[in-house]
Design a protein around this motif. Structure first.
Motif, PDB file in Angstrom:
ATOM      1  N   THR A 165      -1.370   3.626   8.861  1.00 18.46           N
ATOM      2  CA  THR A 165      -0.019   3.386   9.344  1.00 18.46           C
ATOM      3  C   THR A 165       0.616   4.603   9.999  1.00 18.46           C
ATOM      4  O   THR A 165       1.810   4.792   9.955  1.00 18.46           O
ATOM      5  CB  THR A 165       0.882   2.944   8.177  1.00 18.46           C
ATOM      6  N   THR A 166      -0.200   5.436  10.602  1.00 14.19           N
ATOM      7  CA  THR A 166       0.397   6.568  11.299  1.00 14.19           C
ATOM      8  C   THR A 166       0.910   6.109  12.654  1.00 14.19           C
ATOM      9  O   THR A 166       0.321   5.257  13.307  1.00 14.19           O
ATOM     10  CB  THR A 166      -0.645   7.681  11.512  1.00 14.19           C
ATOM     11  N   ALA A 167       2.026   6.706  13.048  1.00 14.80           N
ATOM     12  CA  ALA A 167       2.705   6.255  14.266  1.00 14.80           C
ATOM     13  C   ALA A 167       1.820   6.423  15.494  1.00 14.80           C
ATOM     14  O   ALA A 167       1.876   5.635  16.420  1.00 14.80           O
ATOM     15  CB  ALA A 167       4.002   7.029  14.439  1.00 14.80           C
ATOM     16  N   ASP A 168       0.951   7.420  15.475  1.00 17.22           N
ATOM     17  CA  ASP A 168       0.187   7.688  16.693  1.00 17.22           C
ATOM     18  C   ASP A 168      -0.883   6.635  16.974  1.00 17.22           C
ATOM     19  O   ASP A 168      -1.488   6.645  18.031  1.00 17.22           O
ATOM     20  CB  ASP A 168      -0.432   9.094  16.646  1.00 17.22           C
ATOM     21  N   LEU A 209       0.837  -1.203   0.000  1.00 13.36           N
ATOM     22  CA  LEU A 209       0.000   0.000   0.000  1.00 13.36           C
ATOM     23  C   LEU A 209       0.873   1.254   0.000  1.00 13.36           C
ATOM     24  O   LEU A 209       0.569   2.241  -0.682  1.00 13.36           O
ATOM     25  CB  LEU A 209      -0.936  -0.019   1.222  1.00 13.36           C
ATOM     26  N   HIS A 210       1.973   1.201   0.746  1.00 12.89           N
ATOM     27  CA  HIS A 210       2.897   2.340   0.776  1.00 12.89           C
ATOM     28  C   HIS A 210       3.477   2.602  -0.623  1.00 12.89           C
ATOM     29  O   HIS A 210       3.506   3.737  -1.097  1.00 12.89           O
ATOM     30  CB  HIS A 210       4.016   2.046   1.769  1.00 12.89           C
ATOM     31  N   LEU A 211       3.903   1.530  -1.275  1.00 15.87           N
ATOM     32  CA  LEU A 211       4.518   1.681  -2.598  1.00 15.87           C
ATOM     33  C   LEU A 211       3.487   2.123  -3.639  1.00 15.87           C
ATOM     34  O   LEU A 211       3.826   2.787  -4.621  1.00 15.87           O
ATOM     35  CB  LEU A 211       5.184   0.368  -3.028  1.00 15.87           C
ATOM     36  N   GLN A 212       2.243   1.692  -3.430  1.00 11.84           N
ATOM     37  CA  GLN A 212       1.179   2.094  -4.363  1.00 11.84           C
ATOM     38  C   GLN A 212       0.659   3.489  -4.048  1.00 11.84           C
ATOM     39  O   GLN A 212      -0.171   4.012  -4.797  1.00 11.84           O
ATOM     40  CB  GLN A 212       0.020   1.091  -4.307  1.00 11.84           C
TER      41      GLN A 212
END
Lengths: 424, 424
Positions: free
Chosen positions: B419-422, B407-410
């Motif tokens: 996928t947020t750190a919080d 998903l990140h690469l797309q």
């Protein structure tokens, strides 16, 4: 008793769903001392279902039929049974009442398809008149036939709770006790195992079976015995003879897994392990850490896919890689020693090789793998040549690495002679 | 054409080994437009094998028989076929020569059990005269019968490479064309997928099927069509509507594998990957390196099972581990950044968690997993909570890690918000 299992459903014959319930039932029945002559899987076709049922009645002592008992249009088992055995369907009044009570809460339709669940072939005894789970028994020509749902959880529940006790009560004097042990063997071909065991002349009632279960060979020692005779002693004697004949080629038995055997040996010896992997790409570390409690003997390791990481993470001399190639005995040794030193463990195991599909040469074809093992100041490398595709080579490399570690930890001489560095 | 599949082996009827090959064959045959009437599983009993074969010949167009072709004493298929079809076994001279050449290197016994592999029922045409894989075809009463090994890899190879093309050539004018596409979905429950697709009102002849195939959900879009009508267009239209409805929840189709999808995205973007694993113990690196050619985007990584290795190999501050715990968002971020820096790659992915069976706490129960992803100066951590046993948690952690990377690469918005750190 001798039985047959018939599974029904288009989802099975089209391969959309894997039939796991027949195998489960076979295993439970086998363990209870029964023998399954045949298992059939048939689509949602009443004529075929009837044919299979009639044929089974003539040749076995009991039959288990799974699937096709639901309320939808493609659930045809009851219709097929009714026709084949000439037993018209009749409503089971308990079940019908339950369904109507249930339906009353949400629908008034008198011909709700759910009512189909209550119409069973005449003579059927429902297992659960509250109708929460479909399923019934029919005795036809003195043959008990058990009809169970296709849903695995429901089938498993009824099999264990109702069918197995009923079968045990059916012919109580017939019950045999089954003793079976599976020996798991790696590194010896099936034909070699066969040759070796043939010389023991293990005669009936001892039965020996050989099964390749990649990458192992499984050897089954089986006896079916009544409690009265000396079969259990004969079974144990046969097992001891098999163990002696095959020696350290056997790595475990029954549900043993190679990584767990290796883990137990490491724990017992109080030694710590680290791994360094190139072509196996982390599979060795994964196998080791599949075992619960592996943190008590495994610290970790490195996946050094790129050559520069072999130097940067493990301290392998770049000149050595340049001179000998990354896939070489010297680099395997340097990787094993390197990871052992970096991770400060007792043992370092390293795998470097060519898993393919590219990268092979005449001197080092695809499947060439070097496995290094550093223990204290000793470092041994085994050169292997595996065949097959990439996944097979990766799996064989790791299984071989685990097995070499097992033999090393067991101090087996077979391991030592196989793993001298000069073989590479 | 209408076919039947017969699997042979005591290991199947005793339930010791689950029969997966018949289901595989059924699916491939179904996809090729054939219909399987019945699948049988029979023990190593020549009489029963013969009976099943004779019965099948009378009622179907082709038969596939698997198992019992090996060299050991319990391999009885050829003997059974010979008796049932009245075809005496004769030596296949090519195979015999190969076996003798092979044996010459290590044994001089003229009656080696391996020679059994060469004795086939008369009329048999061996698929592989070099004898590396057993298997042959026999045409009896105009019915082609294919005998394949029981070993899944070998059976699958011969089925795809030889049997399916031969069947296609046998009756080219017969049969429907089957259009089927499987969409592979991860991260959305089966019931959610069902709800989403139901709103499309896809009507017959389009058939939709859902099945959970751990850890994915597979959605099947199917139509059985003659070449003449517009079914292929309708099929493609239905597929496009499914794709639009499910969006980036679909990671692939048919035989796609998540690690290969991720690999292609990495390669396309020219970015390099490194991995750091604690609870997943190397499985992430293994999944990445299962893909041929992964060395063009993956350099390697570290398995940091022991906490001290997290510091020594990745430079994670020991105080941070002490303060936050090894299973924490901060340590996952430090591991991801650390492996990225140590390996000098674009992206670092790290997994740390509690796979069990021990180590859970009220605040961080078993199944708690943090997945860190460092790309350039950005680092995101996703906190997950998986259920199940150790193997399931390890597999879910790695599959989720690969999916987040996809998903990140797309650049998919779903991935970013998840996928947020919080969140941790």
């Amino acid at each position: 008793m001798i039985g047959e299992i018939i599974a029904i459903g288009d989802e099975l014959t089209s391969g959309r769903i894997l039939n796991t319930t027949s195998g489960y039932a076979a295993r439970k029945l086998f363990e209870a001392g029964h023998t399954i002559h045949a298992m059939s899987t048939i689509g949602d076709a009443p004529a075929l279902i009837g044919e299979a049922l009639l044929q089974a009645i003539t040749r076995v002592d009991f039959i288990i039929v799974t699937g096709g008992l639901g309320s939808t249009d493609d659930d045809l088992t009851n219709e097929a049974v009714s026709r084949a055995l000439n037993r018209p369907t009749m409503p089971n009044l308990d079940i019908l009442a339950q369904i109507r009570t249930h339906l009353h809460g949400r629908s008034a339709a008198p011909d709700d398809p759910l009512e189909k669940l209550a119409w069973l072939p005449s003579g059927a005894e429902a297992f659960d008149p509250s109708a929460a789970i479909a399923g019934y028994q029919l005795v036809h020509d003195d043959t008990p036939i058990f009809f169970l749902p296709g849903v695995p959880e429901e089938m498993i529940d009824l099999l264990n709770r109702i069918v197995l006790p009923k079968l045990a009560a059916w012919q109580p004097e017939s019950g045999l006790v089954t003793c079976q042990r599976i020996y798991k063997i790696f590194g010896v071909a099936e034909s070699e195992v066969n040759r070796c065991i043939s010389t023991l002349n293990l005669a009936p009632p001892i039965r020996i079976g050989y099964y390749p279960v990649f990458p192992d060979v499984h050897l089954s020692v089986l006896i079916r015995a009544t409690e009265k005779d000396d079969s259990r002693t004969r079974f144990e004697t046969a097992c001891r003879r098999v163990e002696t004949a095959l020696g350290s080629a056997i790595y475990g038995r029954d549900n043993d897994e190679l990584e767990a055997i290796v883990g137990a040996l490491l724990k017992k010896s109080g030694r710590w392990l680290a791994t360094a992997e190139s072509c196996s790409g982390g599979l060795l570390a994964h196998r080791v850490t599949r075992v619960a409690g592996s943190s008590s003997y495994f610290v970790g390791g490195a996946v050094v896919y790129a050559n520069r990481l072999k130097s940067e993470l493990l301290g392998v001399d770049p000149d050595l890689i340049e001179r000998c190639g990354a896939v070489s005995s010297d680099v395997a040794a340097a990787m094993a020693s390197g990871i052992r030193e970096r991770c400060r463990t007792d043992i370092g195991v390293a795998i470097t090789g060519i898993a393919g599909p590219d990268g092979g040469t005449d001197a080092k074809p695809i499947g060439t793998v070097f496995i290094g093992m550093a223990d204290g100041d000793n470092c041994r490398v085994t050169r292997c040549r595996f065949s097959g595709d990439r996944h097979r080579i990766q799996n064989l490399a790791v299984h071989t690495g685990l097995n070499l570690l097992r033999l090393h930890l067991q101090g087996a001489s077979e391991g030592e002679t196989e793993t001298t560095a000069d073989r590479s």
